[in-house]
Design an enzyme around this catalytic site. Sequence first.
Site, PDB file in Angstrom:
ATOM      1  N   ASN A  72       1.967  -5.296  -3.048  1.00  0.00           N
ATOM      2  CA  ASN A  72       0.562  -5.593  -2.738  1.00  0.00           C
ATOM      3  C   ASN A  72      -0.198  -4.302  -2.468  1.00  0.00           C
ATOM      4  O   ASN A  72       0.293  -3.415  -1.764  1.00  0.00           O
ATOM      5  CB  ASN A  72       0.530  -6.478  -1.473  1.00  0.00           C
ATOM      6  CG  ASN A  72      -0.830  -7.047  -1.161  1.00  0.00           C
ATOM      7  OD1 ASN A  72      -1.461  -7.654  -2.035  1.00  0.00           O
ATOM      8  ND2 ASN A  72      -1.299  -6.888   0.069  1.00  0.00           N
TER       9      ASN A  72
ATOM     10  N   GLU B 114       0.809  -1.231   0.000  1.00  0.00           N
ATOM     11  CA  GLU B 114       0.000   0.000   0.000  1.00  0.00           C
ATOM     12  C   GLU B 114       0.838   1.276   0.000  1.00  0.00           C
ATOM     13  O   GLU B 114       0.613   2.181   0.810  1.00  0.00           O
ATOM     14  CB  GLU B 114      -0.962  -0.017   1.196  1.00  0.00           C
ATOM     15  CG  GLU B 114      -1.889  -1.222   1.182  1.00  0.00           C
ATOM     16  CD  GLU B 114      -2.778  -1.331   2.424  1.00  0.00           C
ATOM     17  OE1 GLU B 114      -2.751  -0.424   3.267  1.00  0.00           O
ATOM     18  OE2 GLU B 114      -3.488  -2.344   2.544  1.00  0.00           O
TER      19      GLU B 114
ATOM     20  N   GLU C  90      -6.306 -10.739  -0.861  1.00  0.00           N
ATOM     21  CA  GLU C  90      -7.112 -10.486   0.351  1.00  0.00           C
ATOM     22  C   GLU C  90      -8.595 -10.449  -0.014  1.00  0.00           C
ATOM     23  O   GLU C  90      -9.355  -9.607   0.469  1.00  0.00           O
ATOM     24  CB  GLU C  90      -6.704  -9.160   0.999  1.00  0.00           C
ATOM     25  CG  GLU C  90      -5.233  -9.091   1.357  1.00  0.00           C
ATOM     26  CD  GLU C  90      -4.813  -7.787   2.019  1.00  0.00           C
ATOM     27  OE1 GLU C  90      -5.692  -7.023   2.475  1.00  0.00           O
ATOM     28  OE2 GLU C  90      -3.599  -7.520   2.074  1.00  0.00           O
TER      29      GLU C  90
ATOM     30  N   HIS D 166     -10.718  -6.206  -2.031  1.00  0.00           N
ATOM     31  CA  HIS D 166     -11.762  -5.998  -1.019  1.00  0.00           C
ATOM     32  C   HIS D 166     -12.919  -5.283  -1.719  1.00  0.00           C
ATOM     33  O   HIS D 166     -12.786  -4.112  -2.089  1.00  0.00           O
ATOM     34  CB  HIS D 166     -11.243  -5.128   0.125  1.00  0.00           C
ATOM     35  CG  HIS D 166     -10.149  -5.754   0.924  1.00  0.00           C
ATOM     36  ND1 HIS D 166     -10.355  -6.861   1.720  1.00  0.00           N
ATOM     37  CD2 HIS D 166      -8.831  -5.446   1.046  1.00  0.00           C
ATOM     38  CE1 HIS D 166      -9.219  -7.190   2.320  1.00  0.00           C
ATOM     39  NE2 HIS D 166      -8.275  -6.355   1.917  1.00  0.00           N
TER      40      HIS D 166
ATOM     41  N   ASP E   7     -12.356 -10.437  -0.400  1.00  0.00           N
ATOM     42  CA  ASP E   7     -13.646 -10.544   0.284  1.00  0.00           C
ATOM     43  C   ASP E   7     -14.634  -9.654  -0.454  1.00  0.00           C
ATOM     44  O   ASP E   7     -14.254  -8.644  -1.045  1.00  0.00           O
ATOM     45  CB  ASP E   7     -13.579 -10.247   1.787  1.00  0.00           C
ATOM     46  CG  ASP E   7     -12.866  -8.963   2.170  1.00  0.00           C
ATOM     47  OD1 ASP E   7     -12.749  -8.059   1.322  1.00  0.00           O
ATOM     48  OD2 ASP E   7     -12.441  -8.851   3.331  1.00  0.00           O
TER      49      ASP E   7
HETATM   50  O1  G3I Z   1      -4.513  -7.438  19.187  1.00  0.00           O
HETATM   51  C1  G3I Z   1      -5.217  -6.291  19.667  1.00  0.00           C
HETATM   52  C2  G3I Z   1      -5.867  -6.572  20.985  1.00  0.00           C
HETATM   53  O2  G3I Z   1      -4.867  -6.855  21.944  1.00  0.00           O
HETATM   54  C3  G3I Z   1      -6.703  -5.371  21.383  1.00  0.00           C
HETATM   55  O3  G3I Z   1      -7.389  -5.653  22.568  1.00  0.00           O
HETATM   56  C4  G3I Z   1      -7.700  -5.035  20.303  1.00  0.00           C
HETATM   57  C5  G3I Z   1      -8.529  -3.793  20.623  1.00  0.00           C
HETATM   58  O4  G3I Z   1      -8.982  -3.142  19.466  1.00  0.00           O
HETATM   59  O5  G3I Z   1      -7.005  -4.791  19.125  1.00  0.00           O
HETATM   60  C6  G3I Z   1      -6.254  -5.905  18.664  1.00  0.00           C
HETATM   61  O6  G3I Z   1      -5.612  -5.534  17.484  1.00  0.00           O
HETATM   62  C7  G3I Z   1      -6.418  -5.447  16.322  1.00  0.00           C
HETATM   63  C8  G3I Z   1      -5.814  -6.359  15.265  1.00  0.00           C
HETATM   64  O7  G3I Z   1      -6.512  -6.222  14.057  1.00  0.00           O
HETATM   65  C9  G3I Z   1      -5.868  -7.827  15.687  1.00  0.00           C
HETATM   66  O8  G3I Z   1      -7.182  -8.222  15.855  1.00  0.00           O
HETATM   67  C10 G3I Z   1      -6.406  -4.012  15.832  1.00  0.00           C
HETATM   68  O9  G3I Z   1      -7.104  -3.184  16.742  1.00  0.00           O
HETATM   69  C11 G3I Z   1      -7.059  -3.925  14.483  1.00  0.00           C
HETATM   70  O10 G3I Z   1      -6.874  -2.617  13.955  1.00  0.00           O
HETATM   71  C12 G3I Z   1      -6.418  -4.907  13.535  1.00  0.00           C
HETATM   72  O11 G3I Z   1      -7.094  -4.845  12.305  1.00  0.00           O
HETATM   73  C13 G3I Z   1      -6.409  -5.432  11.203  1.00  0.00           C
HETATM   74  C14 G3I Z   1      -6.143  -4.381  10.150  1.00  0.00           C
HETATM   75  O12 G3I Z   1      -5.524  -5.001   9.014  1.00  0.00           O
HETATM   76  C15 G3I Z   1      -5.222  -3.292  10.693  1.00  0.00           C
HETATM   77  O13 G3I Z   1      -4.726  -2.490   9.692  1.00  0.00           O
HETATM   78  C16 G3I Z   1      -7.322  -6.519  10.622  1.00  0.00           C
HETATM   79  O14 G3I Z   1      -7.437  -7.586  11.571  1.00  0.00           O
HETATM   80  C17 G3I Z   1      -6.722  -7.048   9.327  1.00  0.00           C
HETATM   81  O15 G3I Z   1      -7.657  -7.880   8.692  1.00  0.00           O
HETATM   82  C18 G3I Z   1      -6.389  -5.897   8.397  1.00  0.00           C
HETATM   83  O16 G3I Z   1      -5.790  -6.418   7.239  1.00  0.00           O
HETATM   84  C19 G3I Z   1      -5.453  -5.480   6.225  1.00  0.00           C
HETATM   85  C20 G3I Z   1      -4.217  -6.000   5.535  1.00  0.00           C
HETATM   86  O17 G3I Z   1      -3.201  -6.247   6.460  1.00  0.00           O
HETATM   87  C21 G3I Z   1      -3.757  -5.019   4.448  1.00  0.00           C
HETATM   88  N1  G3I Z   1      -4.824  -4.722   3.523  1.00  0.00           N
HETATM   89  C22 G3I Z   1      -6.084  -4.268   4.139  1.00  0.00           C
HETATM   90  C23 G3I Z   1      -6.553  -5.282   5.169  1.00  0.00           C
HETATM   91  C24 G3I Z   1      -7.895  -4.878   5.736  1.00  0.00           C
HETATM   92  O18 G3I Z   1      -7.821  -3.685   6.433  1.00  0.00           O
END
Ligand code: G3I
Length: 448
Positions: free
Chosen positions: A201, A158, A266, A237, A268
Site C-alpha cells: 500500500n 509506504e 484511503e 489522497h 479522500d
Molecule cells: O491517540 C492520540 C491521543 O491520545 C493524543 O492526545 C493526540 C494528540 O495529538 O494524538 C492521538 O493520536 C493521533 C492519532 O492520529 C489518533 O487520532 C496522532 O497524534 C495523529 O498523528 C494520528 O494521525 C493519523 C496518521 O495516519 C498518523 O500517521 C491519522 O489519524 C490517520 O488518518 C493517518 O492515516 C494515514 C494512513 O495510516 C497511511 N496513509 C496516510 C494516512 C494519512 O496520513
Amino acid sequence: MSMIVRRLARAATAGLVAAAALTAAAHSAEAADTLGSAAAGQGRYFGTAVAASHLGEADYTATLDREFSSVTPENEMKWDATEPGRGTFTFTSADRIVDHARSEGMDVRGHTLVWHSQLPSWVGSLGASDLRTAMNNHINGLMGHYKGEIHSWDVVNEAFQDGGSGARRSSPFQDKLGDGFIEEAFRTARAADPAAKLCYNDYNTDGVNAKSNAVYNMVKDFKSRGVPIDCVGFQSHFNGNSPVPSDYRQNLQRFADLGVDVQITELDIEGSGSAQAADYTKVVGACLAVSRCTGMTVWGVTDTYSWRSSGTPLLFDGNYNEKPAYDAVLAALGGAGGPGEPGDPGDGAVSCTATYTRTADWSSGYNGQVTITAGGEPISSWTATVTLPAQQTVSSLWNGTPTRSGDVMTVRPSWNGTLAAGASTSFGFTVAKNGSDAAPTVGACTAS
Ligand code: G3I
C-alpha cells in the site's frame, strides 16, 4: 434497500455469497440505495476508515452501518497501538472495530503490519537480527489474532520515497534489513493467514510516475519469483496539489495486468460541490473500468473527523448530510438515483454523470461549466439538461450543441461525445443574469 439485500451485499464481499446471486437479489428487490449495496451490485466492496473512539456516537455509527460494506481501522491496528512494548500485544481498540464490523456483517481490511510511522521507539533501537525477529513476530501476532477475519492486509506500507529516484524510503527495516524486508514480510504473512489477501500500500503512486514505476517493478519481480503478493493498494489522497491523475485508470490497469488485484484504500479528495463530485466520479469510474479493482475505501465517514478536516474531503459533512460527492459516487456505482441499472463493467451498460460549476462571475453575468464523466463503460455520446432561472439568457455556449425549449436547455456533444470509461469532458456557457443570480439546475446525464 432491504436489510436482506444489505446483508447479502456484505456477505458477498466476505466471499459468503456469490456476487451473481447478490446482483440478482438486488435487482429483484429494489435499486441499491447505499454505497455498499450499489458497489456490491458491481461486484465490489465500498469501505471506510473507522476510529474506535467514535463508535459510541449514534450518527457516526448509524451512517457507518447503513452505507458501508467494509471497514479499515484508521489507527488501531498500527504497531504503536497493538505492540507498544516488545511482545506485549493489546487489541482492545482494534477488537472493538472488528467486533462491530462483524456484528453488522461488514468486512475488515487490516492496516498495517510493517510501516516506518507510528512505530514504537523500541523497534528502532533493535539490531538487525532482533529487528527481523520482531518484525516477523509482530506479523504473526496480529495476523494470528485476526486469522480468518480480515479480507485484505496492508502487509507493508509506504516503503518507497517520493520524488524521481524510485528509491526505497529510509526506515529501521530498510536501513537494517535492506530491500529484502518487504519480501520477508509477505512470506511471513502468507504463512500466518493463508486466506487473507496480501497487499502493498502506498501514496503518490496513483498515476504513472517514478514512484509507481518502482512499486510496479517490485510487484513484477515478486510475481516472477513467486513471492506471495495478491494486491496493491492505491491510497488516493487528492487535493489541488495532488489532483486525480489523468492516467489513474491506466495505472490501475497496468498493475492488474501483472496478475494482482488493485484496491483504492484511503480515498479522500479535498474540495466541495460539483468539482469534488466530478473527481469522485472519475475515481469510481476508474475502479469499475478495471475488472481486478475489487473495492474502494474512503478515509473516514465524516469531514469532521478526517485527518484533512479543513479540506472537507469526504462524502458526508459534519452533520452527516450526504454531499454532492456522495450522490456522484452512488450514481457512478449505478445506485438509486443514478443514471441507470447497475451493470458489471464489460456488460455494455453505459452511464454518465453531469456536475455544474460557476467558473466566473460578474455583476451582470456569469460563466457556467458542466463536466460530463463517463461511468464504468466507454460512451459515444451524452445528453445533459440545464434549466435556467426564467430571467436568465444564454449568450454563448462552447464545446456542446444546445437546443432550447422554454427554460430548459438540452446540450449534446459537438466534437466531444466519445469518452473512455471514467473520462471527462465539459461544456461551458455565458449567461446574462437580467436581475437573477440564481444557479441553474443540471439534470441527470444520459449516455449512449
Ligand atoms: O491517540 C492520540 C491521543 O491520545 C493524543 O492526545 C493526540 C494528540 O495529538 O494524538 C492521538 O493520536 C493521533 C492519532 O492520529 C489518533 O487520532 C496522532 O497524534 C495523529 O498523528 C494520528 O494521525 C493519523 C496518521 O495516519 C498518523 O500517521 C491519522 O489519524 C490517520 O488518518 C493517518 O492515516 C494515514 C494512513 O495510516 C497511511 N496513509 C496516510 C494516512 C494519512 O496520513
